[in-house]
Design an enzyme around this catalytic site. Structure first.
Site, PDB file in Angstrom:
ATOM      1  N   ASP A  89      -8.771  12.314  32.007  1.00 13.82           N
ATOM      2  CA  ASP A  89      -9.996  10.995  32.121  1.00 13.82           C
ATOM      3  C   ASP A  89      -9.667  10.140  33.154  1.00 13.82           C
ATOM      4  OD1 ASP A  89     -12.011   9.576  31.698  1.00 13.82           O
ATOM      5  OD2 ASP A  89     -11.436   9.232  29.507  1.00 13.82           O
ATOM      6  N   SER A  90     -10.569   9.362  33.812  1.00 15.30           N
ATOM      7  CA  SER A  90     -10.319   8.733  35.123  1.00 15.30           C
ATOM      8  C   SER A  90      -9.603   7.491  34.830  1.00 15.30           C
ATOM      9  CB  SER A  90     -11.525   8.697  35.726  1.00 15.30           C
ATOM     10  OG  SER A  90     -12.288   7.967  35.049  1.00 15.30           O
ATOM     11  N   GLY A  92     -11.387   5.102  33.639  1.00 14.30           N
ATOM     12  CA  GLY A  92     -12.995   4.295  33.590  1.00 14.30           C
ATOM     13  C   GLY A  92     -13.341   3.800  32.230  1.00 14.30           C
ATOM     14  N   GLN A 194     -24.144   8.220  34.275  1.00 17.19           N
ATOM     15  CA  GLN A 194     -24.036   7.146  33.463  1.00 17.19           C
ATOM     16  C   GLN A 194     -25.675   6.591  33.758  1.00 17.19           C
ATOM     17  OE1 GLN A 194     -21.800   5.928  31.573  1.00 17.19           O
ATOM     18  NE2 GLN A 194     -19.834   6.565  32.114  1.00 17.19           N
ATOM     19  N   GLY A 221     -20.857   7.731  28.662  1.00 15.05           N
ATOM     20  CA  GLY A 221     -21.287   6.564  28.276  1.00 15.05           C
ATOM     21  C   GLY A 221     -22.302   6.615  26.902  1.00 15.05           C
ATOM     22  N   ASP A 271     -14.878  16.607  23.941  1.00  9.53           N
ATOM     23  CA  ASP A 271     -13.750  16.163  23.484  1.00  9.53           C
ATOM     24  C   ASP A 271     -13.980  15.034  22.602  1.00  9.53           C
ATOM     25  OD1 ASP A 271     -12.481  13.139  24.809  1.00  9.53           O
ATOM     26  OD2 ASP A 271     -14.336  14.109  25.885  1.00  9.53           O
ATOM     27  N   CYS A 309      -9.057  29.839   5.640  1.00 12.91           N
ATOM     28  CA  CYS A 309      -8.657  29.043   7.104  1.00 12.91           C
ATOM     29  C   CYS A 309      -7.199  29.623   7.300  1.00 12.91           C
ATOM     30  CB  CYS A 309      -8.762  27.629   6.741  1.00 12.91           C
ATOM     31  SG  CYS A 309      -8.163  26.587   8.296  1.00 12.91           S
ATOM     32  N   CYS A 311      -5.308  28.436   9.387  1.00 12.09           N
ATOM     33  CA  CYS A 311      -4.349  27.228  10.256  1.00 12.09           C
ATOM     34  C   CYS A 311      -2.981  27.177   9.609  1.00 12.09           C
ATOM     35  CB  CYS A 311      -5.361  25.838  10.145  1.00 12.09           C
ATOM     36  SG  CYS A 311      -4.872  25.259   8.440  1.00 12.09           S
ATOM     37  N   CYS A 314      -3.120  25.467   5.871  1.00  9.92           N
ATOM     38  CA  CYS A 314      -3.974  26.075   4.963  1.00  9.92           C
ATOM     39  C   CYS A 314      -3.144  27.674   4.612  1.00  9.92           C
ATOM     40  CB  CYS A 314      -5.269  26.601   5.452  1.00  9.92           C
ATOM     41  SG  CYS A 314      -6.673  25.078   5.380  1.00  9.92           S
ATOM     42  N   HIS A 340      -4.851  21.176  11.004  1.00 14.46           N
ATOM     43  CA  HIS A 340      -6.097  21.887  10.089  1.00 14.46           C
ATOM     44  C   HIS A 340      -7.163  21.258  11.012  1.00 14.46           C
ATOM     45  CE1 HIS A 340      -8.987  23.361   7.563  1.00 14.46           C
ATOM     46  NE2 HIS A 340      -9.728  22.115   7.626  1.00 14.46           N
TER      47      HIS A 340
END
Length: 376
Positions: A89-90, A92, A194, A221, A271, A309, A311, A314, A340
Protein backbone atom coordinates in the site's frame (compact mmCIF):
# COMPACT_ATOMS: atom_id res chain seq x y z
CA UNK A 1 -0.07 -9.69 -17.95
CA UNK A 2 -3.77 -9.97 -17.07
CA UNK A 3 -5.86 -12.54 -18.91
CA UNK A 4 -9.62 -12.89 -18.45
CA UNK A 5 -10.65 -16.54 -18.54
CA UNK A 6 -14.39 -16.17 -17.97
CA UNK A 7 -17.01 -13.44 -17.54
CA UNK A 8 -20.42 -13.87 -15.88
CA UNK A 9 -22.44 -10.65 -15.87
CA UNK A 10 -19.86 -8.15 -14.61
CA UNK A 11 -17.94 -10.78 -12.59
CA UNK A 12 -14.47 -11.62 -13.91
CA UNK A 13 -12.43 -14.82 -13.55
CA UNK A 14 -8.85 -14.08 -14.57
CA UNK A 15 -5.18 -14.73 -14.00
CA UNK A 16 -2.52 -12.11 -13.49
CA UNK A 17 1.06 -13.06 -14.37
CA UNK A 18 3.75 -11.30 -12.31
CA UNK A 19 7.48 -11.66 -11.81
CA UNK A 20 6.74 -13.47 -8.51
CA UNK A 21 4.15 -15.90 -9.87
CA UNK A 22 0.66 -16.05 -11.36
CA UNK A 23 -2.28 -14.80 -9.28
CA UNK A 24 -5.63 -16.49 -9.85
CA UNK A 25 -8.44 -13.96 -9.42
CA UNK A 26 -10.73 -13.11 -7.70
CA UNK A 27 -8.18 -13.08 -4.87
CA UNK A 28 -8.04 -12.01 -1.23
CA UNK A 29 -4.70 -10.58 -0.13
CA UNK A 30 -3.67 -11.49 3.41
CA UNK A 31 -2.70 -8.35 5.35
CA UNK A 32 0.75 -8.32 6.96
CA UNK A 33 1.09 -4.60 7.65
CA UNK A 34 4.61 -4.59 9.13
CA UNK A 35 5.82 -7.58 7.05
CA UNK A 36 4.04 -10.05 9.34
CA UNK A 37 0.48 -11.23 9.92
CA UNK A 38 -0.53 -10.19 13.44
CA UNK A 39 -1.18 -13.24 15.61
CA UNK A 40 2.16 -15.07 15.20
CA UNK A 41 1.40 -16.34 11.68
CA UNK A 42 4.53 -17.09 9.64
CA UNK A 43 5.05 -17.10 5.89
CA UNK A 44 5.26 -20.92 6.11
CA UNK A 45 1.74 -20.81 7.58
CA UNK A 46 0.63 -18.58 4.70
CA UNK A 47 1.82 -21.19 2.22
CA UNK A 48 -0.12 -23.90 4.07
CA UNK A 49 -3.42 -21.98 4.18
CA UNK A 50 -3.40 -21.15 0.45
CA UNK A 51 -2.36 -17.50 0.46
CA UNK A 52 -1.67 -16.15 -3.03
CA UNK A 53 -0.71 -12.54 -2.23
CA UNK A 54 0.63 -10.93 0.95
CA UNK A 55 0.06 -7.21 1.55
CA UNK A 56 2.44 -4.97 3.50
CA UNK A 57 2.33 -1.27 4.27
CA UNK A 58 4.74 1.32 2.91
CA UNK A 59 4.31 3.82 5.74
CA UNK A 60 4.78 1.30 8.57
CA UNK A 61 7.88 -0.28 7.00
CA UNK A 62 9.36 3.15 6.25
CA UNK A 63 8.99 4.08 9.93
CA UNK A 64 10.20 0.71 11.22
CA UNK A 65 12.62 -0.94 10.42
CA UNK A 66 13.22 1.54 7.54
CA UNK A 67 12.94 0.73 3.83
CA UNK A 68 16.72 1.18 3.58
CA UNK A 69 17.10 -1.76 5.97
CA UNK A 70 14.72 -3.91 3.90
CA UNK A 71 16.62 -3.03 0.71
CA UNK A 72 19.95 -3.89 2.37
CA UNK A 73 18.43 -7.27 3.32
CA UNK A 74 17.56 -7.97 -0.33
CA UNK A 75 13.97 -6.70 -0.43
CA UNK A 76 10.76 -7.72 1.26
CA UNK A 77 10.51 -11.19 -0.30
CA UNK A 78 13.92 -12.20 1.01
CA UNK A 79 13.40 -10.40 4.34
CA UNK A 80 10.09 -12.18 5.03
CA UNK A 81 11.05 -15.47 3.32
CA UNK A 82 8.06 -15.30 0.95
CA UNK A 83 8.37 -16.21 -2.75
CA UNK A 84 4.86 -15.28 -3.96
CA UNK A 85 3.50 -11.86 -4.92
CA UNK A 86 3.49 -8.96 -2.45
CA UNK A 87 1.44 -5.78 -2.81
CA UNK A 88 2.52 -2.68 -0.91
CA UNK A 89 0.00 0.00 0.00
CA UNK A 90 1.28 3.50 -0.76
CA UNK A 91 0.92 4.97 2.72
CA UNK A 92 -1.88 7.27 1.58
CA UNK A 93 -4.51 5.65 3.78
CA UNK A 94 -2.28 5.88 6.86
CA UNK A 95 -1.79 9.57 6.16
CA UNK A 96 -5.60 9.86 5.97
CA UNK A 97 -5.96 8.09 9.33
CA UNK A 98 -3.35 10.40 10.92
CA UNK A 99 -5.63 13.39 10.29
CA UNK A 100 -4.56 15.24 13.43
CA UNK A 101 -0.86 14.81 12.67
CA UNK A 102 -0.65 15.78 8.99
CA UNK A 103 -0.56 18.69 6.56
CA UNK A 104 -1.35 18.10 2.87
CA UNK A 105 0.34 20.27 0.22
CA UNK A 106 0.85 19.98 -3.54
CA UNK A 107 4.34 18.53 -3.13
CA UNK A 108 3.13 15.86 -0.71
CA UNK A 109 2.22 15.36 2.94
CA UNK A 110 4.06 16.47 6.07
CA UNK A 111 3.18 14.43 9.12
CA UNK A 112 4.54 13.00 12.37
CA UNK A 113 5.45 9.36 12.97
CA UNK A 114 2.99 7.55 15.23
CA UNK A 115 5.97 5.68 16.71
CA UNK A 116 8.37 8.40 17.84
CA UNK A 117 6.77 11.66 16.69
CA UNK A 118 9.55 12.55 14.24
CA UNK A 119 8.57 14.70 11.27
CA UNK A 120 8.18 12.82 7.96
CA UNK A 121 7.54 14.06 4.43
CA UNK A 122 5.99 11.74 1.86
CA UNK A 123 5.02 12.66 -1.68
CA UNK A 124 4.52 10.59 -4.84
CA UNK A 125 8.25 10.25 -5.52
CA UNK A 126 9.07 9.30 -1.92
CA UNK A 127 6.30 6.68 -1.83
CA UNK A 128 7.59 5.12 -5.07
CA UNK A 129 11.18 5.18 -3.78
CA UNK A 130 10.18 3.45 -0.54
CA UNK A 131 8.17 0.82 -2.43
CA UNK A 132 11.04 0.30 -4.86
CA UNK A 133 13.35 -0.31 -1.89
CA UNK A 134 10.83 -2.81 -0.53
CA UNK A 135 10.83 -4.43 -4.03
CA UNK A 136 7.20 -5.50 -3.83
CA UNK A 137 5.49 -7.08 -6.84
CA UNK A 138 2.77 -4.41 -7.01
CA UNK A 139 3.17 -0.83 -5.78
CA UNK A 140 0.18 1.39 -5.13
CA UNK A 141 0.14 5.01 -6.27
CA UNK A 142 0.31 7.70 -3.58
CA UNK A 143 -3.08 9.34 -3.13
CA UNK A 144 -5.20 11.20 -0.65
CA UNK A 145 -8.16 9.30 0.78
CA UNK A 146 -10.72 12.03 1.54
CA UNK A 147 -13.35 11.41 4.20
CA UNK A 148 -16.69 10.06 2.96
CA UNK A 149 -18.34 13.06 4.64
CA UNK A 150 -15.99 15.69 3.12
CA UNK A 151 -17.59 18.52 1.15
CA UNK A 152 -17.96 18.23 -2.62
CA UNK A 153 -15.51 21.13 -3.13
CA UNK A 154 -12.86 19.47 -0.96
CA UNK A 155 -13.28 16.09 -2.66
CA UNK A 156 -13.05 17.63 -6.16
CA UNK A 157 -9.80 19.46 -5.33
CA UNK A 158 -8.38 16.38 -3.59
CA UNK A 159 -9.13 14.10 -6.57
CA UNK A 160 -7.52 16.53 -9.02
CA UNK A 161 -4.38 16.57 -6.87
CA UNK A 162 -4.43 12.75 -6.63
CA UNK A 163 -4.45 12.64 -10.46
CA UNK A 164 -1.42 14.95 -10.62
CA UNK A 165 0.29 12.80 -8.01
CA UNK A 166 -0.47 9.66 -10.06
CA UNK A 167 1.36 11.05 -13.10
CA UNK A 168 4.35 11.79 -10.85
CA UNK A 169 4.15 8.23 -9.44
CA UNK A 170 4.18 6.73 -12.93
CA UNK A 171 7.16 8.81 -14.05
CA UNK A 172 9.12 8.02 -10.89
CA UNK A 173 8.35 4.29 -11.11
CA UNK A 174 9.62 4.21 -14.70
CA UNK A 175 12.81 5.96 -13.58
CA UNK A 176 13.34 3.61 -10.62
CA UNK A 177 12.72 0.45 -12.66
CA UNK A 178 15.50 1.54 -15.04
CA UNK A 179 18.18 1.93 -12.31
CA UNK A 180 20.91 -0.74 -12.05
CA UNK A 181 20.58 -1.22 -8.26
CA UNK A 182 16.78 -1.62 -8.23
CA UNK A 183 15.93 -5.07 -6.83
CA UNK A 184 12.64 -5.58 -8.73
CA UNK A 185 12.90 -3.89 -12.13
CA UNK A 186 9.47 -5.34 -13.05
CA UNK A 187 7.55 -3.64 -10.25
CA UNK A 188 3.95 -2.95 -11.27
CA UNK A 189 1.93 0.19 -10.54
CA UNK A 190 -1.77 0.36 -9.67
CA UNK A 191 -3.60 3.71 -9.72
CA UNK A 192 -6.37 4.54 -7.24
CA UNK A 193 -9.80 5.96 -8.00
CA UNK A 194 -11.12 8.41 -5.39
CA UNK A 195 -14.13 10.68 -5.10
CA UNK A 196 -15.86 9.79 -1.81
CA UNK A 197 -19.59 9.16 -2.44
CA UNK A 198 -19.91 11.54 -5.42
CA UNK A 199 -20.65 9.37 -8.46
CA UNK A 200 -19.85 12.02 -11.08
CA UNK A 201 -16.45 12.83 -9.51
CA UNK A 202 -15.65 9.11 -9.27
CA UNK A 203 -16.61 8.46 -12.91
CA UNK A 204 -14.65 11.44 -14.26
CA UNK A 205 -11.61 10.38 -12.23
CA UNK A 206 -11.88 6.76 -13.45
CA UNK A 207 -12.00 7.96 -17.06
CA UNK A 208 -9.00 10.26 -16.54
CA UNK A 209 -6.71 7.72 -14.87
CA UNK A 210 -7.69 4.98 -17.35
CA UNK A 211 -5.87 7.00 -20.03
CA UNK A 212 -2.55 6.36 -18.22
CA UNK A 213 -2.65 2.63 -19.11
CA UNK A 214 -1.40 1.44 -15.72
CA UNK A 215 -0.91 -2.19 -14.67
CA UNK A 216 -4.09 -2.18 -12.56
CA UNK A 217 -6.70 0.05 -10.97
CA UNK A 218 -8.05 0.27 -7.43
CA UNK A 219 -11.19 1.79 -6.00
CA UNK A 220 -10.13 3.50 -2.77
CA UNK A 221 -11.85 5.55 -0.11
CA UNK A 222 -14.70 3.11 0.53
CA UNK A 223 -15.47 1.18 3.74
CA UNK A 224 -14.50 4.33 5.67
CA UNK A 225 -17.87 5.16 7.17
CA UNK A 226 -20.41 5.00 4.35
CA UNK A 227 -23.12 2.28 4.30
CA UNK A 228 -22.74 -0.98 2.37
CA UNK A 229 -25.51 0.23 0.05
CA UNK A 230 -23.56 3.42 -0.72
CA UNK A 231 -20.45 1.36 -1.42
CA UNK A 232 -22.33 -0.90 -3.85
CA UNK A 233 -23.87 2.16 -5.54
CA UNK A 234 -20.41 3.66 -6.11
CA UNK A 235 -19.07 0.35 -7.47
CA UNK A 236 -22.04 0.03 -9.83
CA UNK A 237 -21.28 3.54 -11.09
CA UNK A 238 -17.48 3.53 -11.31
CA UNK A 239 -16.29 0.00 -12.23
CA UNK A 240 -17.72 0.17 -15.81
CA UNK A 241 -15.46 3.21 -16.37
CA UNK A 242 -12.25 1.38 -15.38
CA UNK A 243 -10.47 -0.82 -17.96
CA UNK A 244 -12.03 -4.29 -17.95
CA UNK A 245 -8.78 -5.74 -19.29
CA UNK A 246 -6.86 -4.71 -16.14
CA UNK A 247 -7.10 -5.99 -12.53
CA UNK A 248 -9.63 -4.08 -10.41
CA UNK A 249 -8.91 -3.84 -6.69
CA UNK A 250 -11.37 -2.76 -3.97
CA UNK A 251 -9.16 -1.51 -1.15
CA UNK A 252 -9.81 -2.43 2.47
CA UNK A 253 -12.95 -4.49 1.83
CA UNK A 254 -14.32 -6.43 3.54
CA UNK A 255 -16.76 -8.91 5.00
CA UNK A 256 -17.43 -12.17 3.14
CA UNK A 257 -20.78 -10.68 2.03
CA UNK A 258 -19.02 -7.51 0.75
CA UNK A 259 -16.63 -9.67 -1.27
CA UNK A 260 -19.42 -11.76 -2.81
CA UNK A 261 -21.31 -8.59 -3.81
CA UNK A 262 -18.20 -6.80 -5.13
CA UNK A 263 -17.10 -9.77 -7.28
CA UNK A 264 -20.55 -9.53 -8.89
CA UNK A 265 -19.71 -5.89 -9.72
CA UNK A 266 -16.40 -6.65 -11.46
CA UNK A 267 -13.87 -6.49 -8.59
CA UNK A 268 -11.14 -9.13 -8.50
CA UNK A 269 -8.60 -8.01 -5.84
CA UNK A 270 -9.49 -7.58 -2.14
CA UNK A 271 -7.76 -6.99 1.19
CA UNK A 272 -9.09 -6.42 4.69
CA UNK A 273 -7.92 -6.59 8.30
CA UNK A 274 -11.21 -8.22 9.43
CA UNK A 275 -10.18 -11.90 9.39
CA UNK A 276 -7.00 -11.19 11.37
CA UNK A 277 -8.47 -8.63 13.76
CA UNK A 278 -11.62 -10.66 14.44
CA UNK A 279 -9.54 -13.79 14.95
CA UNK A 280 -7.39 -12.07 17.56
CA UNK A 281 -10.59 -11.34 19.48
CA UNK A 282 -11.95 -14.90 19.25
CA UNK A 283 -14.46 -14.17 16.47
CA UNK A 284 -14.26 -16.84 13.77
CA UNK A 285 -15.96 -17.20 10.39
CA UNK A 286 -17.95 -20.24 9.28
CA UNK A 287 -20.17 -20.95 6.29
CA UNK A 288 -23.13 -20.32 8.62
CA UNK A 289 -21.99 -16.98 10.03
CA UNK A 290 -19.57 -15.83 12.72
CA UNK A 291 -18.97 -17.50 16.10
CA UNK A 292 -17.67 -15.81 19.24
CA UNK A 293 -15.53 -18.49 20.89
CA UNK A 294 -15.57 -16.61 24.19
CA UNK A 295 -19.24 -17.64 24.57
CA UNK A 296 -19.97 -20.01 27.47
CA UNK A 297 -21.78 -22.48 25.18
CA UNK A 298 -18.44 -23.54 23.64
CA UNK A 299 -16.89 -24.47 27.01
CA UNK A 300 -17.40 -28.23 26.49
CA UNK A 301 -17.76 -28.22 22.69
CA UNK A 302 -15.66 -30.99 21.18
CA UNK A 303 -16.34 -29.95 17.58
CA UNK A 304 -13.76 -28.02 15.50
CA UNK A 305 -14.52 -24.38 14.66
CA UNK A 306 -16.14 -25.64 11.45
CA UNK A 307 -16.88 -29.24 10.50
CA UNK A 308 -14.99 -30.27 7.37
CA UNK A 309 -12.63 -27.26 7.40
CA UNK A 310 -9.06 -28.24 6.47
CA UNK A 311 -7.29 -25.35 8.24
CA UNK A 312 -4.58 -26.22 10.84
CA UNK A 313 -6.90 -25.26 13.73
CA UNK A 314 -9.89 -27.33 12.63
CA UNK A 315 -7.84 -30.38 11.70
CA UNK A 316 -6.53 -30.75 15.26
CA UNK A 317 -8.31 -28.71 17.93
CA UNK A 318 -11.75 -28.35 19.52
CA UNK A 319 -13.75 -25.19 20.12
CA UNK A 320 -13.48 -25.93 23.85
CA UNK A 321 -9.66 -26.00 23.77
CA UNK A 322 -9.36 -22.85 21.65
CA UNK A 323 -11.85 -21.08 23.96
CA UNK A 324 -9.70 -22.10 26.95
CA UNK A 325 -6.59 -20.67 25.26
CA UNK A 326 -8.36 -17.39 24.52
CA UNK A 327 -9.72 -17.09 28.07
CA UNK A 328 -6.25 -17.85 29.48
CA UNK A 329 -4.66 -15.18 27.27
CA UNK A 330 -2.48 -17.77 25.52
CA UNK A 331 -1.06 -16.57 22.17
CA UNK A 332 -1.83 -19.97 20.61
CA UNK A 333 -5.58 -19.29 20.85
CA UNK A 334 -5.21 -16.07 18.90
CA UNK A 335 -2.92 -17.73 16.34
CA UNK A 336 -5.34 -20.62 15.68
CA UNK A 337 -8.30 -18.25 15.20
CA UNK A 338 -6.33 -16.04 12.78
CA UNK A 339 -5.16 -19.11 10.81
CA UNK A 340 -8.74 -20.36 10.57
CA UNK A 341 -10.12 -17.00 9.43
CA UNK A 342 -7.45 -16.46 6.78
CA UNK A 343 -7.95 -20.01 5.53
CA UNK A 344 -11.72 -19.33 5.44
CA UNK A 345 -11.22 -16.21 3.29
CA UNK A 346 -8.68 -17.87 0.98
CA UNK A 347 -10.97 -20.91 0.60
CA UNK A 348 -14.00 -18.66 -0.07
CA UNK A 349 -12.07 -17.06 -2.96
CA UNK A 350 -11.27 -20.53 -4.32
CA UNK A 351 -14.99 -21.40 -4.18
CA UNK A 352 -15.80 -18.11 -5.96
CA UNK A 353 -13.29 -18.92 -8.72
CA UNK A 354 -14.72 -22.44 -9.09
CA UNK A 355 -18.27 -21.07 -9.34
CA UNK A 356 -17.17 -18.61 -12.03
CA UNK A 357 -15.36 -21.40 -13.88
CA UNK A 358 -18.58 -23.45 -13.78
CA UNK A 359 -20.73 -20.48 -14.90
CA UNK A 360 -22.96 -20.60 -11.80
CA UNK A 361 -21.77 -17.61 -9.76
CA UNK A 362 -25.21 -16.00 -9.37
CA UNK A 363 -26.66 -19.12 -7.72
CA UNK A 364 -23.50 -19.62 -5.64
CA UNK A 365 -23.60 -16.02 -4.36
CA UNK A 366 -27.26 -16.21 -3.34
CA UNK A 367 -26.75 -19.53 -1.54
CA UNK A 368 -23.67 -18.24 0.34
CA UNK A 369 -25.33 -14.99 1.40
CA UNK A 370 -28.40 -16.77 2.79
CA UNK A 371 -26.14 -19.19 4.72
CA UNK A 372 -23.99 -16.42 6.21
CA UNK A 373 -26.80 -14.46 7.82
CA UNK A 374 -26.54 -16.44 11.05
CA UNK A 375 -24.24 -15.38 13.91
CA UNK A 376 -23.73 -16.96 17.34
Amino acid sequence: MYKIKKIEGKAKRAEFVTVHGTIQTPVFMNVGTAAAIKGAVSTMDLQEIGTQVELSNTYHLHVRPGDDVVKAMGGLHKFMVWDKPILTDSGGFQVFSLAGLRKIKEEGVYFHSHVDGRKIFMGPEESMQIQSNLASTIAMAFDECPSSVASREYVQASVERTTRWLVRCKNEMERLNSLPDTINKHQLLFGINQGAVYEDIRIAHAQEISKLDLDGYAVGGLAVGETHEEMYRILDAVVPHLPQNKPTYLMGVGTPANILEAVDRGIDFFDCVYPGRNGRHGHVYTANGKLNLFNEKFKLDEKPIEEGCQCPACRHYSRAYIRHLLKAGEMLGMRLCVLHNLYFYNHLMEEIRNALDAGCYKEFKEQKLSQMEKTS
